[in-house]
Design a protein around this motif. Structure first.
Motif, short mmCIF file in Angstrom:
data_model
loop_
_atom_site.label_atom_id
_atom_site.label_comp_id
_atom_site.label_asym_id
_atom_site.label_seq_id
_atom_site.Cartn_x
_atom_site.Cartn_y
_atom_site.Cartn_z
N PRO A 144 -5.80 -4.28 -12.26
CA PRO A 144 -5.74 -5.66 -12.74
C PRO A 144 -4.34 -6.29 -12.69
O PRO A 144 -4.21 -7.52 -12.59
CB PRO A 144 -6.22 -5.55 -14.20
N THR A 145 -3.28 -5.49 -12.72
CA THR A 145 -1.94 -6.10 -12.74
C THR A 145 -1.18 -6.00 -11.42
O THR A 145 -0.22 -6.72 -11.22
CB THR A 145 -1.05 -5.47 -13.84
N SER A 146 -1.59 -5.08 -10.55
CA SER A 146 -0.79 -4.90 -9.33
C SER A 146 -1.62 -4.45 -8.13
O SER A 146 -2.76 -4.02 -8.28
CB SER A 146 0.33 -3.89 -9.59
N PHE A 147 -1.00 -4.60 -6.96
CA PHE A 147 -1.50 -4.00 -5.73
C PHE A 147 -0.58 -2.86 -5.37
O PHE A 147 0.63 -2.95 -5.59
CB PHE A 147 -1.40 -4.99 -4.55
N ARG A 148 -1.13 -1.81 -4.78
CA ARG A 148 -0.27 -0.80 -4.17
C ARG A 148 -0.68 -0.62 -2.71
O ARG A 148 -1.86 -0.46 -2.41
CB ARG A 148 -0.35 0.52 -4.93
N LEU A 149 0.31 -0.69 -1.84
CA LEU A 149 0.08 -0.48 -0.41
C LEU A 149 0.67 0.87 -0.06
O LEU A 149 1.87 1.09 -0.23
CB LEU A 149 0.75 -1.58 0.41
N HIS A 150 -0.18 1.78 0.40
CA HIS A 150 0.29 3.12 0.81
C HIS A 150 0.43 3.13 2.32
O HIS A 150 -0.56 2.99 3.04
CB HIS A 150 -0.70 4.19 0.37
N ILE A 151 1.66 3.30 2.79
CA ILE A 151 1.96 3.25 4.23
C ILE A 151 2.23 4.65 4.74
O ILE A 151 3.09 5.35 4.21
CB ILE A 151 3.21 2.37 4.47
N ALA A 152 1.49 5.08 5.76
CA ALA A 152 1.74 6.40 6.37
C ALA A 152 1.06 6.45 7.74
O ALA A 152 -0.12 6.12 7.82
CB ALA A 152 1.22 7.52 5.49
#
Ligand SMILES: [Zn+2]
Length: 212
Positions: A144-152
């Motif tokens: 609800p408060t953030s996005f996380r982008l996992h790059i690999a």
């Protein structure tokens, strides 16, 4: 008998993306500054010789990692990362011009969406763009408060070892993307994990709430 380990896979950006990175660095460092960085990185072949503007997979991640390594050697870790961040913001601008029309995010329909929808669609489009055009997967996770982008894998820190997260160029791309998507608002973007310091992915945490 154990099998010998396979050679590490070589990853590439399409020429167009490599070109965007170099144009953005040139805009940030000046032509002479960029030439010095390329020299130090052992990438003389790129001096005044940027990749062509096409989608062929011709720009190795090794070169992008080496450029960031020599940026930090020339300007110090703090200075180098600050410059990479500014270059990242320029990358978004060039990238939007090249990829925006193909992806439909320059359309009026996109611009009329409410902000939270734009953030969601924008993050999805970013993930799809890199997975479709480059050798790079971006996994999106949200709460609800953030996005996380996992790059690999991550081209920015490719082949590097650091004590702290170092993918400031990617942070800059996201900050400028959020600024554009929101019509001029700034968002907190923080790299909370980085492959160069031993994490499994480079993770960008983005607050949903703008700073201003
Ligand atoms: Zn990275």
């Amino acid at each position: 008998m154990s099998q010998p380990a396979p050679p590490p896979r070589i990853h590439y950006y399409p020429n167009k993306m490599g070109r965007i990175v170099l144009l953005s660095l040139e805009e940030t460092l000046g032509r002479n500054g960029l030439n010095a960085v390329l020299n130090l990185a052992g990438l003389h072949y790129l001096i005044n010789n940027y990749p062509p503007n096409n989608l062929d997979a011709g720009f190795p991640f090794d070169d992008i990692g080496a450029i960031h390594q020599s940026l930090e050697e020339m300007y110090g870790p703090r200075g180098g990362r600050g410059l990479a961040n500014r270059a990242g913001r320029a990358c978004f601008k060039y990238g939007l011009r090249e990829f925006g029309p193909v992806l439909g995010i320059s359309d009026l329909a996109f611009r009329l969406l409410p902000l939270n929808m734009k953030l969601k669609v924008g993050a999805d489009v970013l993930a799809v763009t890199f997975s479709r055009f480059a050798d790079q997967s971006i996994r999106l996770e949200e709460d609800p408060t953030s996005f996380r982008l996992h790059i690999a894998p991550c081209p920015v820190c490719w082949g590097r070892k650091t004590n702290t997260p170092c993918c400031s160029l990617a942070v800059g791309v996201l900050q400028e993307g959020l600024y554009w998507v929101s019509g001029g608002k700034n968002f907190m973007v923080e790299e909370v994990a980085c492959i160069a310091k031993g994490d499994p992915a480079c993770t960008m945490q983005v607050s949903r709430q703008p700073l201003d």
